[in-house]
Structures are given as structure tokens and as C-alpha cells.
Design a protein around this motif. Structure first.
Motif, PDB file in Angstrom:
ATOM      1  N   ASN A  78       0.768  -1.266  -0.011  1.00  0.00           N
ATOM      2  CA  ASN A  78      -0.011   0.079  -0.233  1.00  0.00           C
ATOM      3  C   ASN A  78       0.967   1.158   0.150  1.00  0.00           C
ATOM      4  OD1 ASN A  78      -2.520  -1.298  -0.054  1.00  0.00           O
ATOM      5  ND2 ASN A  78      -2.753  -1.489   2.204  1.00  0.00           N
ATOM      6  N   GLU A  79       1.994   1.355   0.964  1.00  0.00           N
ATOM      7  CA  GLU A  79       2.648   2.498   0.881  1.00  0.00           C
ATOM      8  C   GLU A  79       3.776   2.401  -0.288  1.00  0.00           C
ATOM      9  OE1 GLU A  79       2.307   4.775   2.808  1.00  0.00           O
ATOM     10  OE2 GLU A  79       0.749   3.954   3.970  1.00  0.00           O
ATOM     11  N   CYS A  80       4.327   1.256  -0.726  1.00  0.00           N
ATOM     12  CA  CYS A  80       5.264   1.178  -1.782  1.00  0.00           C
ATOM     13  C   CYS A  80       4.744   0.463  -2.950  1.00  0.00           C
ATOM     14  CB  CYS A  80       6.522   0.790  -1.197  1.00  0.00           C
ATOM     15  SG  CYS A  80       6.930   1.616   0.403  1.00  0.00           S
ATOM     16  N   PRO A  81       3.600   0.910  -3.864  1.00  0.00           N
ATOM     17  CA  PRO A  81       3.242   0.313  -4.900  1.00  0.00           C
ATOM     18  C   PRO A  81       4.324  -0.442  -5.893  1.00  0.00           C
ATOM     19  CG  PRO A  81       2.007   2.261  -4.669  1.00  0.00           C
ATOM     20  CD  PRO A  81       3.257   2.465  -3.777  1.00  0.00           C
ATOM     21  N   SER A  82       5.584   0.147  -5.894  1.00  0.00           N
ATOM     22  CA  SER A  82       6.746  -0.483  -6.883  1.00  0.00           C
ATOM     23  C   SER A  82       7.288  -1.653  -6.287  1.00  0.00           C
ATOM     24  CB  SER A  82       7.771   0.809  -6.916  1.00  0.00           C
ATOM     25  OG  SER A  82       8.548   1.019  -5.742  1.00  0.00           O
ATOM     26  N   GLY A  83       7.173  -1.988  -4.856  1.00  0.00           N
ATOM     27  CA  GLY A  83       7.640  -3.099  -4.343  1.00  0.00           C
ATOM     28  C   GLY A  83       9.201  -2.839  -3.732  1.00  0.00           C
ATOM     29  N   VAL A  84       9.409  -1.599  -3.772  1.00  0.00           N
ATOM     30  CA  VAL A  84      10.929  -1.299  -3.104  1.00  0.00           C
ATOM     31  C   VAL A  84      10.736   0.066  -2.335  1.00  0.00           C
ATOM     32  CG1 VAL A  84      12.258  -2.612  -4.878  1.00  0.00           C
ATOM     33  CG2 VAL A  84      11.779  -0.137  -5.264  1.00  0.00           C
ATOM     34  N   VAL A  85      11.503   0.392  -1.539  1.00  0.00           N
ATOM     35  CA  VAL A  85      11.787   1.554  -0.821  1.00  0.00           C
ATOM     36  C   VAL A  85      13.117   2.127  -1.184  1.00  0.00           C
ATOM     37  CG1 VAL A  85      11.651   2.826   1.470  1.00  0.00           C
ATOM     38  CG2 VAL A  85      10.241   0.812   0.836  1.00  0.00           C
ATOM     39  N   ASN A  86      13.051   3.405  -1.264  1.00  0.00           N
ATOM     40  CA  ASN A  86      14.403   4.137  -1.360  1.00  0.00           C
ATOM     41  C   ASN A  86      14.863   5.010  -0.350  1.00  0.00           C
ATOM     42  OD1 ASN A  86      12.882   6.537  -1.700  1.00  0.00           O
ATOM     43  ND2 ASN A  86      13.019   6.319  -3.898  1.00  0.00           N
ATOM     44  N   GLU A  87      15.910   5.505  -0.248  1.00  0.00           N
ATOM     45  CA  GLU A  87      16.358   6.215   0.760  1.00  0.00           C
ATOM     46  C   GLU A  87      15.454   7.460   1.236  1.00  0.00           C
ATOM     47  OE1 GLU A  87      20.401   8.553   2.275  1.00  0.00           O
ATOM     48  OE2 GLU A  87      20.556   7.008   0.947  1.00  0.00           O
ATOM     49  N   GLU A  88      15.002   8.176  -0.032  1.00  0.00           N
ATOM     50  CA  GLU A  88      14.118   9.467   0.337  1.00  0.00           C
ATOM     51  C   GLU A  88      12.853   9.013   0.956  1.00  0.00           C
ATOM     52  OE1 GLU A  88      13.324  13.186   0.686  1.00  0.00           O
ATOM     53  OE2 GLU A  88      15.092  12.301  -0.425  1.00  0.00           O
ATOM     54  N   THR A  89      12.226   7.885   0.664  1.00  0.00           N
ATOM     55  CA  THR A  89      11.309   7.513   1.059  1.00  0.00           C
ATOM     56  C   THR A  89      11.384   7.084   2.998  1.00  0.00           C
ATOM     57  OG1 THR A  89      10.206   6.504  -0.691  1.00  0.00           O
ATOM     58  CG2 THR A  89       9.346   5.768   1.653  1.00  0.00           C
TER      59      THR A  89
END
Length: 228
Positions: A78-89
């Protein structure tokens, strides 16, 4: 000069902040009431760019149940539709939870610890593997993970510069609401106390073995005091 209680508290400061911060991440990414009957038995994963490993495999590799992994992934998706989190997030998350301080550097160091592949992104697998250690791992596993956080350049040692960077990042994140109010040179004094206790052979760096041994000594002393 720091009292015994203050110096012992320093040694667990980083671990406490890591665990508490990870709990905030857990909340942010959707670890809700596990008794919720509305959780689907199977996760729908077709809308993300990155598909996590099978839940059975993750269940075997972590201390989470399949149901818990379903809840975690649901919130993560839900929070990361791309399936990955980057540093900015990561930085945006910590800015929300620590509005009175500057959490950007601590978020940077924590992101690097989660990003085990060092490719600039954290996948769901990375996320749950780290949380499994921090929330349900053994003491040894938690200390090893925390050592990796402090070992910024990943050379297998913690030097004073790295420890200073982490401590300053923690204080910056906590902001002006730290109690008691810290003096300007408090981070450096804390680093000196850290090395006095953990640098067993006085060579200017702390190894993983020294780190684990020192932290376990503190735990033993605390248990002994409770018995007395």
C-alpha cells in the motif's frame, strides 16, 4: 564525568533507537491487528514491479508466521506500490515521526543497514529479514545487526569517527526535546565512554567480538543487580 548508569545506558542507546525506530517502520508499513478477519489468505501481487519471494520461503527464513507476513506485505504494498523503498522514502518516514529534530542522517544510516545488497533500494524481503532480527531475533543476532549499522564503511570495525557520526545523528533526530538537556560536547563524551568500555585491546577500533562481549557483560551486570 558520566555516572555508571549513564555510561551503561549509552551502550544500549543505539539498540533502543534502532528497535523503536523499526517499530515505527512496522506501524507505518501496516502491521495492524493480526486478528483482523479481513486479511486475505493469499496476497494479490500483480500490481507491483517487484514480487517478493514465496511466503513459505520467507516464513522459513524469518520469525514471522505466514499470516504476519501477509499483513506486512499488504501494508508494504500500500505504501510502496513499486515493491521497493528508496532512501528518500526512509527520510520522509522519519521526518514524520521525529518532527522536532533532523532525522535525515539517521535515516540514511538505517537505510544502508536495511539495504543489504547496497543497490539503493530495500525490497520487502530485506525489510522483513531485518525486522525479524530486530523484533524476534536472539540477542546475538540483534547485536550483530546493530554492529553492522555502526560499521558505516563495512570494513568489519567501528572507529571513533563512525561512532561519532551515529551518535550525532541520533541526537539530531531526537532534537531539542532530549532529556536531560545535552551539552554541546555530549556526543564526543559518549563516544569516549563507548570506546573505554568496548575497545578491549585499546587499538582504536571495536571489533564485532568486542562489541558483543561488552554488550553481554552489561546485560549480565544488569541481571545481577536485579537479583541483588
Amino acid at each position: 564525568m558520566w555516572t555508571k548508569g549513564e555510561s551503561e545506558g549509552l551502550q544500549t542507546l543505539g539498540i533502543v533507537v534502532v528497535v523503536c525506530s523499526s517499530l515505527k517502520l512496522l506501524h507505518y508499513f501496516g502491521l495492524i491487528d493480526l486478528s483482523d478477519d479481513k486479511i486475505e489468505d493469499e496476497l494479490e501481487m500483480t500490481t507491483v514491479c517487484h514480487r517478493p519471494e514465496g511466503l513459505e520461503q520467507l516464513e522459513a527464513q524469518t520469525n514471522f508466521t505466514k499470516r504476519e507476513l501477509q499483513v506486512l506485505y499488504r501494508g508494504f504494498k500500500n505504501e510502496c506500490p513499486s515493491g521497493v523503498v528508496n532512501e528518500e522514502t526512509f527520510k520522509q518516514i522519519y521526518a514524520q515521526f521525529f518532527p522536532h529534530g533532523d532525522a535525515s542522517m539517521y535515516a540514511h544510516y538505517l537505510f544502508n543497514a536495511f539495504d543489504t545488497a547496497q543497490n539503493g533500494s530495500v525490497k520487502f524481503e530485506d525489510f522483513v529479514m531485518a525486522l525479524s532480527i530486530l523484533l524476534r531475533g536472539t540477542v546475538h543476532e540483534k547485536l550483530r545487526w546493530t554492529f553492522n549499522l555502526y560499521d558505516i564503511n563495512k570494513d568489519g570495525y567501528i572507529n571513533k569517527e563512525e561512532m561519532m557520526d551515529i551518535v550525532k545523528a541520533i541526537y539530531d533526530m531526537m532534537g531539542k526535546y532530549t532529556y536531560p538537556v545535552l551539552k554541546e560536547d555530549a556526543p564526543r563524551q559518549h563516544v569516549e565512554v563507548f570506546f573505554q568500555k568496548m575497545d578491549k585491546n585499546k587499538d582504536g577500533v571495536v571489533t564485532l567480538d568486542e562489541f558483543i562481549e561488552s554488550c553481554q557483560e552489561v546485560r549480565t551486570n544488569q541481571r545481577s543487580l536485579r537479583i541483588l
